[in-house]
Design a protein around this motif. Structure first.
Motif, PDB file in Angstrom:
ATOM      1  N   ALA A 174     -80.720 -17.261  37.411  1.00 21.45           N
ATOM      2  CA  ALA A 174     -80.149 -16.110  37.817  1.00 21.45           C
ATOM      3  C   ALA A 174     -78.606 -16.159  38.092  1.00 21.45           C
ATOM      4  CB  ALA A 174     -80.616 -15.497  38.845  1.00 21.45           C
ATOM      5  N   ALA A 175     -78.265 -17.343  38.898  1.00 22.98           N
ATOM      6  CA  ALA A 175     -76.851 -17.552  39.005  1.00 22.98           C
ATOM      7  C   ALA A 175     -75.937 -18.153  38.041  1.00 22.98           C
ATOM      8  CB  ALA A 175     -76.980 -18.551  40.177  1.00 22.98           C
ATOM      9  N   ILE A 176     -76.569 -18.778  37.120  1.00 24.36           N
ATOM     10  CA  ILE A 176     -75.972 -19.259  35.650  1.00 24.36           C
ATOM     11  C   ILE A 176     -75.758 -17.753  34.939  1.00 24.36           C
ATOM     12  CG2 ILE A 176     -75.917 -20.426  33.616  1.00 24.36           C
ATOM     13  CD1 ILE A 176     -75.526 -22.151  36.284  1.00 24.36           C
ATOM     14  N   GLU A 177     -76.891 -17.098  34.673  1.00 27.26           N
ATOM     15  CA  GLU A 177     -76.699 -15.852  34.099  1.00 27.26           C
ATOM     16  C   GLU A 177     -75.579 -15.071  34.330  1.00 27.26           C
ATOM     17  OE1 GLU A 177     -80.127 -13.176  31.756  1.00 27.26           O
ATOM     18  OE2 GLU A 177     -80.761 -14.093  33.588  1.00 27.26           O
ATOM     19  N   ALA A 178     -75.619 -14.424  35.669  1.00 25.38           N
ATOM     20  CA  ALA A 178     -74.760 -13.828  36.277  1.00 25.38           C
ATOM     21  C   ALA A 178     -73.078 -14.286  36.012  1.00 25.38           C
ATOM     22  CB  ALA A 178     -74.897 -13.625  38.138  1.00 25.38           C
TER      23      ALA A 178
ATOM     24  N   LEU B 290     -73.923 -33.965  27.522  1.00 20.90           N
ATOM     25  CA  LEU B 290     -72.720 -33.393  27.223  1.00 20.90           C
ATOM     26  C   LEU B 290     -72.603 -32.595  28.588  1.00 20.90           C
ATOM     27  CD1 LEU B 290     -69.934 -33.399  25.857  1.00 20.90           C
ATOM     28  CD2 LEU B 290     -70.864 -31.241  24.647  1.00 20.90           C
ATOM     29  N   TYR B 291     -71.817 -32.757  29.510  1.00 19.32           N
ATOM     30  CA  TYR B 291     -71.980 -31.648  30.558  1.00 19.32           C
ATOM     31  C   TYR B 291     -70.369 -31.247  30.903  1.00 19.32           C
ATOM     32  CZ  TYR B 291     -69.863 -35.693  33.388  1.00 19.32           C
ATOM     33  OH  TYR B 291     -69.040 -36.739  33.724  1.00 19.32           O
ATOM     34  N   PHE B 292     -70.290 -30.191  31.431  1.00 16.50           N
ATOM     35  CA  PHE B 292     -68.871 -29.622  31.580  1.00 16.50           C
ATOM     36  C   PHE B 292     -69.046 -29.089  32.977  1.00 16.50           C
ATOM     37  CE2 PHE B 292     -71.171 -26.200  29.714  1.00 16.50           C
ATOM     38  CZ  PHE B 292     -70.750 -25.087  30.320  1.00 16.50           C
ATOM     39  N   PRO B 293     -67.998 -29.120  34.059  1.00 14.66           N
ATOM     40  CA  PRO B 293     -67.845 -28.386  35.501  1.00 14.66           C
ATOM     41  C   PRO B 293     -67.990 -27.060  35.146  1.00 14.66           C
ATOM     42  CG  PRO B 293     -65.934 -29.286  34.735  1.00 14.66           C
ATOM     43  CD  PRO B 293     -66.790 -29.595  33.549  1.00 14.66           C
ATOM     44  N   THR B 294     -68.494 -26.492  36.316  1.00 12.60           N
ATOM     45  CA  THR B 294     -68.471 -24.895  36.501  1.00 12.60           C
ATOM     46  C   THR B 294     -67.848 -24.631  37.991  1.00 12.60           C
ATOM     47  OG1 THR B 294     -70.790 -24.412  37.247  1.00 12.60           O
ATOM     48  CG2 THR B 294     -70.441 -24.521  34.867  1.00 12.60           C
ATOM     49  N   ALA B 295     -67.792 -23.183  38.116  1.00 15.49           N
ATOM     50  CA  ALA B 295     -67.563 -22.796  39.525  1.00 15.49           C
ATOM     51  C   ALA B 295     -68.866 -22.415  40.256  1.00 15.49           C
ATOM     52  CB  ALA B 295     -66.585 -21.638  39.485  1.00 15.49           C
ATOM     53  N   VAL B 296     -70.039 -22.524  39.615  1.00 19.99           N
ATOM     54  CA  VAL B 296     -71.136 -22.040  40.059  1.00 19.99           C
ATOM     55  C   VAL B 296     -71.705 -23.122  41.119  1.00 19.99           C
ATOM     56  CG1 VAL B 296     -73.578 -21.426  39.667  1.00 19.99           C
ATOM     57  CG2 VAL B 296     -71.862 -20.781  38.042  1.00 19.99           C
TER      58      VAL B 296
ATOM     59  N   MET C  31     -70.692 -20.888  26.970  1.00 26.34           N
ATOM     60  CA  MET C  31     -71.921 -20.416  27.036  1.00 26.34           C
ATOM     61  C   MET C  31     -71.859 -19.116  27.186  1.00 26.34           C
ATOM     62  SD  MET C  31     -74.397 -22.995  29.269  1.00 26.34           S
ATOM     63  CE  MET C  31     -75.638 -21.730  29.716  1.00 26.34           C
ATOM     64  N   THR C  32     -72.534 -18.381  26.314  1.00 27.06           N
ATOM     65  CA  THR C  32     -72.492 -16.909  26.471  1.00 27.06           C
ATOM     66  C   THR C  32     -73.884 -16.484  26.178  1.00 27.06           C
ATOM     67  OG1 THR C  32     -71.976 -16.529  23.998  1.00 27.06           O
ATOM     68  CG2 THR C  32     -70.182 -16.734  25.506  1.00 27.06           C
ATOM     69  N   GLU C  33     -74.101 -15.058  26.463  1.00 32.53           N
ATOM     70  CA  GLU C  33     -75.245 -14.197  26.063  1.00 32.53           C
ATOM     71  C   GLU C  33     -75.215 -14.014  24.704  1.00 32.53           C
ATOM     72  OE1 GLU C  33     -77.309 -11.631  29.380  1.00 32.53           O
ATOM     73  OE2 GLU C  33     -74.859 -11.250  29.306  1.00 32.53           O
ATOM     74  N   PHE C  34     -76.514 -13.981  24.220  1.00 39.37           N
ATOM     75  CA  PHE C  34     -76.404 -13.829  22.585  1.00 39.37           C
ATOM     76  C   PHE C  34     -76.393 -12.239  22.456  1.00 39.37           C
ATOM     77  CE2 PHE C  34     -77.154 -17.472  20.078  1.00 39.37           C
ATOM     78  CZ  PHE C  34     -76.962 -16.911  18.718  1.00 39.37           C
TER      79      PHE C  34
END
Length: 123
Positions: free
Chosen positions: A26-30, A45-51, A120-123
């Motif tokens: 839910a947190a990532i999707e939002a 492969l990883y990338f940082p997020t603000a989540v 990453m985005t919603e399809f």
């Protein structure tokens, strides 16, 4: 049709949400869309997020194609093969991760390098 579109440089793949970590999902999707500079660690492969999310059903051994959130590093991780901590051919995270989705075809990940742009985005 997949739930998530993941662009890795000029390549693209789809992923479907899993039900193993609903709070993290839910947190990532939002927070979508998410993007960052990818860092390669073996076949991860990883990338940082603000989540920022706590560990939820976290584990170190994950299936190939796992999309996971790494609470210790606030990052999204994409796994497709062995990492430096793997014991055999299975993907293994450096520390426990929350698995949130699964990529069906990981071919696009194999050619990624440090600095590859990931989105990453919603399809």
């Amino acid at each position: 049709m997949p739930d998530i579109r993941i662009q890795i440089g000029e390549h693209e793949c789809g992923a479907d949400w899993t039900d193993t970590c609903p709070g993290t999902r839910a947190a990532i999707e939002a927070a979508l869309p998410l993007a960052g500079e990818g860092h390669r660690w073996g076949d991860e492969l990883y990338f940082p997020t603000a989540v920022a999310v706590e560990a939820e059903n976290a584990r170190t051994e994950v299936p190939a194609g796992a999309v996971a959130y790494w609470p210790q590093g606030n990052a999204i991780c994409l796994f497709w093969g062995p990492t430096p901590t793997s014991r055999c051919a299975e993907p293994r995270a450096a520390s426990p991760v929350n698995v949130i989705a699964r990529i069906d075809d990981t071919t696009a990940l194999a050619g990624s390098e440090n600095g590859t742009r990931v989105r990453m985005t919603e399809f």
